[in-house]
Design a protein around this motif. Structure first.
Motif, PDB file in Angstrom:
ATOM      1  N   ILE A   1      25.245 -15.617  37.683  1.00  0.00           N
ATOM      2  CA  ILE A   1      23.865 -15.936  38.075  1.00  0.00           C
ATOM      3  C   ILE A   1      22.948 -14.889  37.461  1.00  0.00           C
TER       4      ILE A   1
ATOM      5  N   PRO B   1      17.027 -18.998  42.810  1.00  0.00           N
ATOM      6  CA  PRO B   1      18.138 -18.678  43.702  1.00  0.00           C
ATOM      7  C   PRO B   1      18.888 -19.859  44.310  1.00  0.00           C
TER       8      PRO B   1
ATOM      9  N   ILE C   1      22.839 -21.054  43.295  1.00  0.00           N
ATOM     10  CA  ILE C   1      24.071 -21.014  44.086  1.00  0.00           C
ATOM     11  C   ILE C   1      24.640 -22.418  44.293  1.00  0.00           C
TER      12      ILE C   1
ATOM     13  N   ALA D   1      19.267 -14.945  45.129  1.00  0.00           N
ATOM     14  CA  ALA D   1      20.540 -15.675  45.163  1.00  0.00           C
ATOM     15  C   ALA D   1      21.485 -15.031  46.172  1.00  0.00           C
TER      16      ALA D   1
END
Lengths: 333, 333
Positions: free
Chosen positions: A65, A71, A75, A106
């Motif tokens: 990431i 964010p 995920i 995240a």
């Protein structure tokens, strides 16, 4: 044995600095297992083969990431990222805590949506430890940005968790709790802050009233509670102002003549001690208070030292059963 | 002739520093009259008799509003205070602008309740000028605390007035306007900031998007607009962080050995230039935007120099008809 899940791919110095910190911590923490999540090749090249044992494991992942990723979307879509897989290990009980240097948003999402909120906690809050002058103790500020909108009840819960953290993890008895507000009087602020003041005053906390932005670093409080929006602005303003001032100081010394340069050399030691005063490495990372396991964010620019201290901090949080205590405390409310 | 009403009793160095600044400014500003409000005896002792003339007058008052006085109550009960009498002179057209170093809350109340809001302005906002690195220009931030609760429409009006001020008074063309928020993206922040973003984007202003606390002093914006609660925290955090850092620097040099002390002497010039970088005196005071006359607050600790610069700033605001322009602009909206 305690197990820390470590996102080995987040931050500017990943995975090198993270591996170094783990290898250093490993020797000193014989009861702790370190699980590194990340690129197999890179990690294999960095970790001497004889170091992989019961105390150190690698969980290969294929995605990372990035800081610029959105964010919640990240995920959801990067399911094999080091951060997300590590979070699932914690959720499934295969690890006790999560540490990352990556995308803060995240990591907050991993904490809230994968690891999950503690029952009874309305909203988790993010809490760094920041320096004060004339003391090595520093203070904890919560929330610094996990929430853009805050209600008075959130602030009370953050203050309760932070106060307990400061007492149990940092060893400061009866921590002094204050509310970041726009004046000293009890009726200051908007509705949220006026109501939060009442809740804090009527709690069992050692609440000392309002604190203003100019007093944050003078050591009046061990815990400063704030709505996430203002806390975010205050934290970033501290970072920005310190950075600008220290750069200007450096520039003014470099731009000077021979005398200034010679003088600068002579005061080097004192400047280093000033810098170490503002070296927040020893405090570890920022804790996401209110989720089902310790979730800690270390600054993305961190090198080995702050990561090492954060490993110690996380280990202590597991050892002291901090989250279990929160679960007991807030479930019964 | 332009007339500035000056509360001669507010601030730590009143009335001495105020009288000195006025005597200095008087020689350079022949078209301006200075009216000093305060204790007759004290002012008479400070002002040489031959200086009292068409350009300099004293209005005797018997009361003083203290910093610890509750603002609204103070302006209601201390009717013969230097600040309140000066405000009434402005309201009645016997003076064109009000300057004070006293109780900020009381001055805001004088501005809003005695001098009055400009028709069409929902809420006045307080706007200081703050330093940035690598430029002498600085930036203006509004609101820094006149309002504990802010609505998106207030922020738009503050941005419009601040932008006009920066162009007309500070001479910066097409000022860059940014919104203090908790991230760069347009959907950041709570409802107030999301809505304010939309209003700013759809305005005629040169709006460049969101700015975060750590970027305030790097010179990205000429105008930073913020809700009064967050702006207050950000302003005070800048003040507090600078003050702590500069004190620690001083202490670390004084606590050092002989070498450090000698070195400190040698870099003295460079440190002075660093300090002058953060010398906000030249910017003048904080302006209460949105009331029927220029109302300006200078820091209570100010000595002669910042007061002198504030007198020049106030004089320019009167000369350029700033408030008249605001009246024309917002009445028609």
């Amino acid at each position: 044995m305690r197990t820390i899940a470590i996102d080995a791919m987040g931050g500017e110095n990943a995975p090198g600095a993270i591996v170094k910190a783990v290898l250093k911590a490993k020797g000193e923490m014989p009861d702790t297992k370190f699980l590194l999540f990340g690129d197999k090749e890179q990690l294999r090249n960095l970790i001497p083969a004889d170091q992989i044992n019961d105390q150190l494991g690698v969980v290969p992942t294929t995605e990372v990431i990035a800081d610029e990723d959105e964010p919640v979307k990240a995920i959801r879509t990067k399911k094999d990222s080091s951060m997300v897989v590590a979070a699932h290990y914690v959720k499934e009980g295969k690890a006790d805590a999560l540490l990352s240097l990556g995308n803060t948003g995240a990591l907050l999402s991993c904490g809230i949506f994968i690891i999950g909120r503690i029952k009874g906690i309305v909203r988790p809050g993010l809490m760094p430890t920041l320096p004060v002058k004339n003391s090595d103790d520093g203070f904890n500020m919560v929330d610094v940005g996990a929430n853009a909108k805050s209600k008075p009840e959130y602030l009370l819960q953050w203050a309760e968790m932070a106060s307990y953290y400061v007492e149990k993890i940092r060893g400061i008895e009866n921590p002094r709790v204050m509310l970041l507000n726009n004046g000293a009087e009890s009726d200051k602020g908007d509705d949220v802050h006026q109501k939060a003041y009442e809740l804090l005053k009527n709690s069992k906390l050692n609440f000392l009233g309002n604190i203003e932005g100019n007093e944050l670093m003078i050591g009046k409080a061990d815990v400063v509670v704030t709505d996430g929006f203002t806390g975010n602005a205050a934290l970033k303003t501290i970072e920005g102002t310190s950075s600008v001032l220290l750069h200007l100081l450096k520039d003014s010394l470099l731009d000077g003549g021979v005398m200034t340069k010679l003088g600068a050399l002579m005061i080097k030691g004192s400047l280093a001690s000033l810098k170490s005063k503002f070296d927040t490495a020893k405090y570890g990372g920022a804790v996401l208070l209110g989720v089902n396991a310790p979730v800690v964010k270390t600054h993305g620019r961190s090198d080995e030292r702050p990561i090492y201290y954060t490993l110690k901090q996380v280990d202590k949080m597991i050892k002291e059963n901090l989250v279990e205590d929160f679960k007991d405390e807030f479930a019964t409310k």
